[in-house]
Scaffold this active site. Structure first.
Site, PDB file in Angstrom:
ATOM      1  N   ASP A 139       0.882  -1.167   0.000  1.00 13.73           N
ATOM      2  CA  ASP A 139       0.000   0.000   0.000  1.00 13.73           C
ATOM      3  C   ASP A 139       0.921   1.218   0.000  1.00 13.73           C
ATOM      4  OD1 ASP A 139      -1.684   2.098   0.517  1.00 13.73           O
ATOM      5  OD2 ASP A 139      -2.426   1.337   2.445  1.00 13.73           O
ATOM      6  N   GLU A 143      -7.337   0.589  -4.631  1.00 13.94           N
ATOM      7  CA  GLU A 143      -7.366   0.506  -3.163  1.00 13.94           C
ATOM      8  C   GLU A 143      -8.702   0.013  -2.607  1.00 13.94           C
ATOM      9  OE1 GLU A 143      -3.999   4.024  -2.749  1.00 13.94           O
ATOM     10  OE2 GLU A 143      -6.045   4.422  -2.100  1.00 13.94           O
ATOM     11  N   ASP A 153     -12.767   5.720   2.975  1.00  9.79           N
ATOM     12  CA  ASP A 153     -11.329   5.747   3.288  1.00  9.79           C
ATOM     13  C   ASP A 153     -10.929   7.146   3.751  1.00  9.79           C
ATOM     14  OD1 ASP A 153      -8.565   5.779   3.306  1.00  9.79           O
ATOM     15  OD2 ASP A 153      -8.319   4.815   1.356  1.00  9.79           O
TER      16      ASP A 153
END
Lengths: 626, 177
Positions: free
Chosen positions: A25, A186, A208
């Site tokens: 990530d 993501e 998010d």
């Protein structure tokens, strides 16, 4: 033939070997690396047990780079050489950067392509190089922790990333010597971490909220196909704003506001952040400050804090509603809500989002790690460790791709939400007699005018034979791979003369630049590089040989004549001989040769697999009927 | 290589206008499982490239056959008739007049204060008309002699008008929010 082995579930060519693969990530504020170990996806810590690597890179001198927490400490005292939030610069031109509307503390210099290079003590650094420095640290951490070389990595990107931003991310990986198995969006990664890909169908909202950015995505799942329906959010809203709201309140409470200094301001922010973290578990927090040499202590309750951040949280809730509307859905359609990002630990955030949907949220996985964990799960599958896995994450292209036509208009060649990979060709002609060149301008976006879309690349197709207007036929082919990356080729067809060109996006690095940078990074370890290259070639050779041998056992009888089989087998022996030596280049050539002579066999097996896939269906259907 | 086969045989479907769309989706998923680049991610460049070609072809095939207009155009293409870049077929004036009227109707609806309901009904009307053309195409195409192929070509031209109108209605709908 390697491609054949996956058609035979459960028959891995190297059953004893677990291939090391990671999910990365690469975040704006923090980055993480995760892997699947003993069947469980876990993030990997550094020597001091820290999982999060702050995405901060400090160039200390010509050849010293520091990444992470140690670099972050210098973010204000050595601002020119300490790069934070580089992700926001990826795939952007110098003009975009100027339009961010805020003062970045760096000195930029422009290269020929308009890419912003940051001037540092170690020279001008492109955002791609800075990101590569972060990736290198993560890969090193993984290789030390897993004790071996990685076969590859899945790297996550925001769902809305355009081609230039994806390409920049992939270039950074190339520079860090990482084999990219896939760029994964993501929100899809977060959904995979929760195993939502196992469900038959549904609508998923991924919320998010990071330190400085807020993204919300709506995904639709239909039998293993993830489709991003809409994305939204606020690129300047995050947990840092919660800290600021509390710090301002503190300043007002203590009278510090009138005597504000830079040091006091930092202290207030620091204390506010600690209090915020404390308030996720407790109803009260006590804040101790040093103002003018005096100890001042302030109590803050959760209720007080909630009041301060309420406006901000409501903003995110409104963004959720908007994205759902954009997706053409209503709140009731959303079946799963996945919470991502450290700031979703704040209780008020969870309360408000749960209240909006009237459903419980997915919060069991650490919100800082959930994206990396999802990426690791896919990396494990893609590395070939799970031949029986049914998981397949199909993706769509987030923004339409097109070409500039007369009058500054954009003609779309591939529409948004088209399943990828995809290839599409469009034919054009010349509009003047004797025209020998044609400008091709590639754009991405939904709007009709060139100026409202993102310019991805421009190139000129030269060498068109002079003809009357309209006689030349130029075919422009767009190809988008599974990572959402675009390749464009232009060919003149009418005379059989073919000129074609591969395009890299504007503001990207050219392949030559990447090669030079790679070389520069190797020069100190030339010998290591050679050894590594030799080892890689041997691994490649082994892979090809064992898979091909297995393929011959399985399908040789049905698909090869005795002569063909004999030829293949003697070619295999030839490569085995070369492989025993230590000439890396020879082995590389040998692999190419064997791959070439087995191409036809590979095609036949591919076709056989297609027939099998279809036959499996008919049998199933017959069973359903009877 | 299978990639040179036509879309129908590639997907194991009969070459006909009336296809089972559920079977199409099911075959799409089956083939994706076999062909998608993710299945080849750990393998060599050659395999990945092949997989990208096959999957892109699969995506193209399924997108084309799923669309009522795309499927009709593709069937004509297989019979040597190009309806995508060649617009030389003459349509009867009555049809063109009808099209103008429909477009006027859309303009009128746009001018209404709250056009949602009228727009919905208009969309139903256009969709209904399109369905009739689809049935007519299917009937014609099944005969497959020169005369009926010619009629089928004219019907495809009409379908093109209706699909374009559908897109315009969608645009108006999007602007309402």
């Amino acid at each position: 033939m390697a491609l054949l082995q996956i058609a035979e579930p459960g028959q891995s060519s190297l059953p004893h070997q677990h291939r090391l693969a990671v999910g990365i990530d690469l975040g704006t504020t923090n980055s993480l690396v995760a892997t699947v170990r003993s069947g469980e996806a876990v993030t990997l810590p550094d020597h001091e047990g820290r999982h999060l690597l702050p995405s901060v890179v400090r160039y200390v001198s010509e050849d010293e780079v520091v990444v992470g927490a140690a670099a972050r400490e210098y973010a204000s005292s050595d601002a020119y050489n300490t790069i934070v939030s580089v992700k926001r610069l990826m795939g952007r031109g110098i003009k975009d950067v100027a339009a961010f509307g805020e003062v970045l503390p760096y000195e930029f210099e422009e290269d020929q392509g308009g890419m912003p290079f940051i001037k540092t003590i170690a020279g001008a650094k492109s955002p791609v190089e800075v990101s590569a420095d972060i990736l290198k640290v993560l890969v090193q951490r993984a290789e030390e922790s897993l004790k071996g070389d990685l076969v590859g990595a899945v790297i996550t990107v925001p769902a809305y990333f355009d081609d230039a931003q994806r390409q920049a991310t992939k270039d950074a990986a190339t520079l860090a010597n990482i084999n990219v198995l896939r760029l994964l969006s993501e929100p899809t990664a977060a959904a995979v971490a929760y195993g939502l890909d196992q469900k038959d169908e549904g609508v998923i909202l991924v919320y998010d909220l990071g330190g400085g950015t807020f993204d919300v995505s709506v995904l639709r799942l239909t039998k293993g196909v993830f489709e991003v329906l809409a994305t939204g959010g606020d690129s300047a809203l995050g947990g840092d704003d919660f800290d600021r709201a509390l710090a301002e309140w503190l300043a007002a409470q203590t009278g510090a506001a009138t005597a504000m200094t830079a040091a006091l301001s930092r202290q207030l922010m620091e204390q506010a952040r600690e209090a915020k973290e404390q308030l996720t578990a407790e109803d009260n927090a006590c804040i101790n400050l040093q103002i003018d040499g005096k100890e001042v202590s302030v109590d803050v309750s959760k209720t007080q804090f909630d009041e301060l951040i309420s406006v901000l949280v409501d903003k995110t809730v409104r963004a959720c509603k908007r994205v759902i509307r954009d997706a053409g859905l209503s709140l009731d359609d959303v079946q799963d809500i996945v919470m991502v990002g450290g700031s979703t630990r704040v209780p008020l955030v969870r309360e408000r989002v749960a209240a909006l949907f009237g459903r419980p949220l997915h919060v069991d996985i650490d919100p800082d790690r959930v994206v990396a964990i999802g990426a690791a799960i896919q990396a494990d599958v893609l590395a070939g460790n799970k031949p029986d896995s049914e998981m397949l994450l199909l993706d769509v292209i987030p923004l339409s791709l097109g070409l500039e036509t007369m009058g500054g208009l954009v003609e779309k060649v591939i529409h948004r939400n088209t399943s990828i990979p995809v290839a599409r060709a469009q034919e054009f002609t010349t509009f003047q007699d004797g025209q020998t060149a044609m400008a091709v301008h590639i754009l991405q976006g939904e709007r009709e005018l060139v100026e409202d879309c993102r310019s991805l690349a421009r190139f000129v197709l030269q060498g068109i034979p002079p003809m009357v207007a309209g006689a030349a036929k130029i075919r422009v082919t767009f190809q988008v791979d599974a990572d959402g990356l675009l390749n464009v080729e232009a060919k003149e067809l009418s005379t059989g003369i073919e000129s074609s060109i591969q395009v890299k996006p504007s503001y990207g690095l050219s392949d030559g630049q990447i090669a030079d940078m790679l070389k520069a990074s190797y020069s100190s370890a030339e010998e290591d590089k050679e050894k590594r290259f030799l080892r890689e070639q041997k691994v490649d050779a082994d892979r090809l040989i064992s898979a091909l041998e297995q393929a011959i056992v399985i399908d040789g009888q049905a698909l090869l004549t005795a002569d063909e089989r004999k030829e293949l087998e003697s070619e295999i022996d030839l490569l085995k001989e070369v492989k025993a030596g230590s000439e890396a280049r020879e082995i590389e050539l040998g692999v190419e040769r064997l791959a070439k002579v087995s191409d036809e066999f590979a095609s036949r097996r591919m076709d056989l697999n297609i027939q099998r896939a279809l036959q499996g269906h008919s049998i199933q259907e017959i069973e359903e009927i009877t | 290589m299978d990639i040179q086969q036509n879309y129908f045989s590639f997907l194991g479907l009969p070459e006909s206008y009336n296809i089972d769309l559920q079977a199409l989706s099911a075959r799409y998923r089956e083939l994706q499982k076999t062909l998608h680049p993710d299945r080849f991610a750990h393998l060599s460049e050659r395999e990945k490239r092949m997989s990208v070609q096959y999957t892109a072809y699969l995506n193209e095939a399924v997108t084309t056959l799923k669309s009522p207009l795309g499927r009709a155009q593709y069937l004509l293409h297989l019979n040597g008739i190009d309806t995508i870049s060649d617009a030389s077929v003459k349509l009867e004036p009555a049809f063109l007049f009808e099209q103008m009227e429909l477009r006027d109707d859309l303009e009128d609806i746009k001018a209404q204060v709250s056009p949602e309901k009228a727009l919905g009904l208009f969309m139903d009307k256009v969709t209904g008309q399109l369905l009739e053309y689809q049935q007519a195409f299917s009937d014609c195409f099944d005969v497959r002699d020169a005369a009926s192929l010619k009629t089928a070509t004219a019907i495809v031209r009409k379908m093109q008008f209706m699909v374009k109108l559908q897109k315009e209605i969608e645009l108006v709908e999007n602007e309402l929010d």
